[in-house]
Design an enzyme around this catalytic site. Structure first.
Site, PDB file in Angstrom:
ATOM      1  N   ASN A 120      27.183  44.275  29.647  1.00 13.94           N
ATOM      2  CA  ASN A 120      27.066  44.464  31.085  1.00 13.94           C
ATOM      3  C   ASN A 120      28.321  45.098  31.716  1.00 13.94           C
ATOM      4  O   ASN A 120      28.226  46.020  32.531  1.00 13.94           O
ATOM      5  CB  ASN A 120      26.765  43.077  31.677  1.00 13.94           C
ATOM      6  CG  ASN A 120      26.848  43.054  33.155  1.00 13.94           C
ATOM      7  OD1 ASN A 120      27.875  42.680  33.705  1.00 13.94           O
ATOM      8  ND2 ASN A 120      25.791  43.477  33.802  1.00 13.94           N
TER       9      ASN A 120
ATOM     10  N   LYS B 277      42.068  34.316  38.832  1.00 17.15           N
ATOM     11  CA  LYS B 277      41.186  35.431  39.181  1.00 17.15           C
ATOM     12  C   LYS B 277      40.426  35.117  40.468  1.00 17.15           C
ATOM     13  O   LYS B 277      40.382  35.912  41.400  1.00 17.15           O
ATOM     14  CB  LYS B 277      40.199  35.649  38.027  1.00 17.15           C
ATOM     15  CG  LYS B 277      39.249  36.803  38.222  1.00 17.15           C
ATOM     16  CD  LYS B 277      38.045  36.749  37.291  1.00 17.15           C
ATOM     17  CE  LYS B 277      38.406  36.611  35.837  1.00 17.15           C
ATOM     18  NZ  LYS B 277      37.285  36.984  34.948  1.00 17.15           N
TER      19      LYS B 277
ATOM     20  N   LYS C 104      34.792  27.201  33.472  1.00 13.93           N
ATOM     21  CA  LYS C 104      34.120  28.056  32.479  1.00 13.93           C
ATOM     22  C   LYS C 104      33.370  27.159  31.515  1.00 13.93           C
ATOM     23  O   LYS C 104      33.722  25.987  31.345  1.00 13.93           O
ATOM     24  CB  LYS C 104      35.166  28.862  31.698  1.00 13.93           C
ATOM     25  CG  LYS C 104      34.613  30.105  31.053  1.00 13.93           C
ATOM     26  CD  LYS C 104      34.629  31.263  32.022  1.00 13.93           C
ATOM     27  CE  LYS C 104      33.954  32.490  31.463  1.00 13.93           C
ATOM     28  NZ  LYS C 104      34.195  33.671  32.302  1.00 13.93           N
TER      29      LYS C 104
ATOM     30  N   LYS D 274      33.953  27.507  39.628  1.00 15.16           N
ATOM     31  CA  LYS D 274      33.135  28.727  39.531  1.00 15.16           C
ATOM     32  C   LYS D 274      33.568  29.516  38.322  1.00 15.16           C
ATOM     33  O   LYS D 274      34.759  29.774  38.137  1.00 15.16           O
ATOM     34  CB  LYS D 274      33.341  29.577  40.801  1.00 15.16           C
ATOM     35  CG  LYS D 274      32.485  30.825  40.810  1.00 15.16           C
ATOM     36  CD  LYS D 274      31.082  30.535  41.267  1.00 15.16           C
ATOM     37  CE  LYS D 274      30.094  31.632  40.897  1.00 15.16           C
ATOM     38  NZ  LYS D 274      29.517  31.485  39.543  1.00 15.16           N
TER      39      LYS D 274
ATOM     40  N   GLN E  43      40.260  32.099  34.974  1.00 16.32           N
ATOM     41  CA  GLN E  43      39.320  32.128  36.092  1.00 16.32           C
ATOM     42  C   GLN E  43      39.934  31.534  37.366  1.00 16.32           C
ATOM     43  O   GLN E  43      39.652  32.000  38.467  1.00 16.32           O
ATOM     44  CB  GLN E  43      38.064  31.337  35.698  1.00 16.32           C
ATOM     45  CG  GLN E  43      36.817  31.667  36.501  1.00 16.32           C
ATOM     46  CD  GLN E  43      36.107  32.925  36.019  1.00 16.32           C
ATOM     47  OE1 GLN E  43      35.901  33.098  34.836  1.00 16.32           O
ATOM     48  NE2 GLN E  43      35.723  33.783  36.943  1.00 16.32           N
TER      49      GLN E  43
ATOM     50  N   SER F 288      29.646  37.172  42.804  1.00 16.57           N
ATOM     51  CA  SER F 288      28.996  35.861  42.702  1.00 16.57           C
ATOM     52  C   SER F 288      29.246  35.054  43.973  1.00 16.57           C
ATOM     53  O   SER F 288      28.350  34.370  44.472  1.00 16.57           O
ATOM     54  CB  SER F 288      29.547  35.082  41.508  1.00 16.57           C
ATOM     55  OG  SER F 288      28.918  35.490  40.311  1.00 16.57           O
TER      56      SER F 288
ATOM     57  N   GLY G  15      26.940  34.034  34.349  1.00 15.81           N
ATOM     58  CA  GLY G  15      26.908  34.574  32.996  1.00 15.81           C
ATOM     59  C   GLY G  15      28.284  34.958  32.473  1.00 15.81           C
ATOM     60  O   GLY G  15      29.284  34.950  33.184  1.00 15.81           O
ATOM     61  N   ASP G  16      28.308  35.265  31.190  1.00 19.06           N
ATOM     62  CA  ASP G  16      29.470  35.859  30.518  1.00 19.06           C
ATOM     63  C   ASP G  16      28.861  36.458  29.233  1.00 19.06           C
ATOM     64  O   ASP G  16      27.649  36.711  29.204  1.00 19.06           O
ATOM     65  CB  ASP G  16      30.541  34.784  30.234  1.00 19.06           C
ATOM     66  CG  ASP G  16      31.910  35.381  29.875  1.00 19.06           C
ATOM     67  OD1 ASP G  16      32.672  35.726  30.794  1.00 19.06           O
ATOM     68  OD2 ASP G  16      32.223  35.517  28.666  1.00 19.06           O
TER      69      ASP G  16
ATOM     70  N   THR H 247      31.059  43.690  37.879  1.00 23.23           N
ATOM     71  CA  THR H 247      32.291  43.573  37.084  1.00 23.23           C
ATOM     72  C   THR H 247      32.767  44.957  36.646  1.00 23.23           C
ATOM     73  O   THR H 247      33.945  45.305  36.807  1.00 23.23           O
ATOM     74  CB  THR H 247      32.073  42.657  35.861  1.00 23.23           C
ATOM     75  OG1 THR H 247      31.412  41.469  36.291  1.00 23.23           O
ATOM     76  CG2 THR H 247      33.392  42.298  35.210  1.00 23.23           C
TER      77      THR H 247
END
Ligand code: GLU
Length: 461
Positions: free
Chosen positions: A251, A124, A136, A100, A121, A393, A175-176, A220
């Site tokens: 964002n 996290k 990622k 993820k 990630q 998410s 997204g990123d 976020t």
């Protein structure tokens, strides 16, 4: 806990050769090496207490992605000219759930950047307490200045290759930087067309109304400010009336500004790659959203429309402190990696900053982090503080799996609960390992232990 007594220096003795090996095997991947080093530096005490992790070579395995995909992405622009970009997906660790993590579309994207993001990630996602592994991806494609039709063709080409590696139980992108609602829509459409499956849980960050979660867009930035509020609470204070500096205007930044304002703070700055804005009256968020979200404009446009209240300062190109020279009590770097260096940190400390909390991934250089810690500035690392996005998410995946959709208020409550949980586990872990209020050590050890325990239980894979 300890299975057998180990000499006190076992941890650091094993870590140095481990890092040397990662360095040797991943030459030139600067950001990845930086991220690995930062985590390994925290792990000495855990490895000292738990020699079984050393025997099972958990650290070596955690530093090696399970799978790395690199592929060609050909597409044609509106004039019929052919372009070739490079696509990446690094499936880093699946011990806690399907891979993820987001996709980044930016010209700076290369394998080292995707590996650094994927590595962060893993920890996290573990900290969120949700069943998600880490991964990622992205591309060196630059969406800036491209028409919707060009972005759509790029996304369709990207997904035509990537779809075979995805699935709600396998790998779930989101997204990123450079990938928002528009891109997720095109990517989802192409996945659905190729597979002939309405597999909602294969991507997150979808539009509300076709499987997306309420509050995912905000999560976020909101989560980062919720984490900041928890850190301040642990020190007996809050955000009310605080002067806050924010970098970025994507964002994460927009919704960090929104939540900080809701909690009574005055947000003075925002920025993009061209320059930054200082707005002593406090950022006019509806105007900034209009410029950024509706018109896909720049912060210079915000300053122009805002008139006398705002000053726009173009970046000087010499790596000056940018928005960090504006005196503030709380700094929220929400732009990109290594944006806040030692020089900027020194200015913030001199101006009396009390908390620095990362909305972006690894925006603070290691030297700057050390400076904040030496000055007793509360420092919240991104892998804890910006985990609200990916946590939401996971809530989106949960709703997709149960064919349900929750209200905004309920989702935001769950987010607040998760951020509190992350804060407390980082805080308590730091204390348990003799480093009170060191959220870097707390986040690294707490995340590592969750992943390491699962890997140990699942055998040598
Ligand atoms: N790109 C975001 C992050 O850095 C979100 C990833 C996701 O929602 O999967 O955590």
């Amino acid at each position: 806990m300890p299975t057998s007594p180990a000499p006190a220096d076992t941890g650091s003795r094993v870590i140095q050769p481990l890092y040397a090996e990662v360095l040797r095997r991943n030459p030139g991947e600067t950001e990845f090496l930086q991220a690995v080093r930062e985590v390994l530096e925290s792990l000495g005490p855990v490895l000292t207490q738990r020699p079984e992790l050393v025997d099972a070579r958990i650290v070596e395995r955690i530093c090696e992605p399970e799978r790395q995909l690199i592929f060609r992405v050909p597409w044609s622009d509106d004039r019929g000219r052919v372009h070739v970009n490079r696509g990446f997906r690094v499936e880093f660790n699946s011990s806690l759930g399907p891979y993820k993590g987001g996709l980044r579309f930016h010209p700076s994207v290369n394998l080292g950047i995707v590996k650094f993001l994927g590595f962060e990630q893993v920890f996290k996602n573990a900290l969120t307490g949700m069943p998600i592994g880490g991964g990622k991806g992205g591309s060196d494609f630059d969406p800036k200045g491209r028409s919707d039709a060009e972005v759509m063709r790029f996304c369709q080409s990207f997904m035509t290759e990537l779809h075979r590696h995805l699935g709600e139980y396998t790998d779930v992108p989101a997204g990123d930087i450079g990938v928002g609602g528009r891109e997720i829509g095109y990517l989802f459409g192409q996945y659905k067309r190729i597979t002939n499956r309405y597999e909602s849980g294969v991507l997150t960050g979808k539009g509300v109304g076709w499987g997306g979660a309420q509050a995912r867009t905000e999560a976020t930035g909101y989560g980062c400010v919720m984490f900041t509020a928890e850190m301040l609470r642990a020190r007996g204070t809050d955000l009310d009336g605080r002067r806050v500096a924010v970098s970025g205007s994507g964002n994460v930044a927009l919704y960090a500004i929104e939540k900080a304002q809701q909690l009574g703070a005055k947000v003075l700055t925002c920025s993009d790659s061209g320059g930054y804005v200082v707005d002593e009256k406090g950022i006019d968020l509806p105007l900034l959203k209009e410029v950024k979200e509706t018109s896909r404009g720049r912060v210079a446009d915000y300053a122009r429309l805002r008139g006398r209240d705002a000053t726009y300062v173009p970046h000087d190109g010499n790596g000056g402190p940018g928005p960090w020279q504006v005196p503030c009590e709380v700094a929220l770097p929400c732009a990109t990696q290594n944006e806040l260096d030692e020089g900027a940190a020194a200015v913030l400390v001199r101006n009396g900053v009390q908390a620095v909390v990362e909305g972006a991934n690894m925006p603070t250089t290691p030297e700057a982090v050390r400076l904040f810690q030496d000055a007793d500035v509360a420092f919240g690392p991104g892998k804890a503080a910006n985990a609200g996005g990916v946590a939401t998410s996971a809530l989106e995946m949960q709703q997709n799996a149960s064919r349900d959709s929750w209200t905004f208020a309920h989702t935001e409550d769950r987010l607040a609960e998760i951020m509190r949980h992350i804060h407390d586990s980082c805080h308590d872990t730091a204390e348990r390992y003799g480093a009170p209020f060191n959220y870097v050590i707390g986040a690294n050890i707490a995340g590592f232990e969750l992943v390491a325990n699962a890997m140990l239980a699942q055998g040598l894979i």
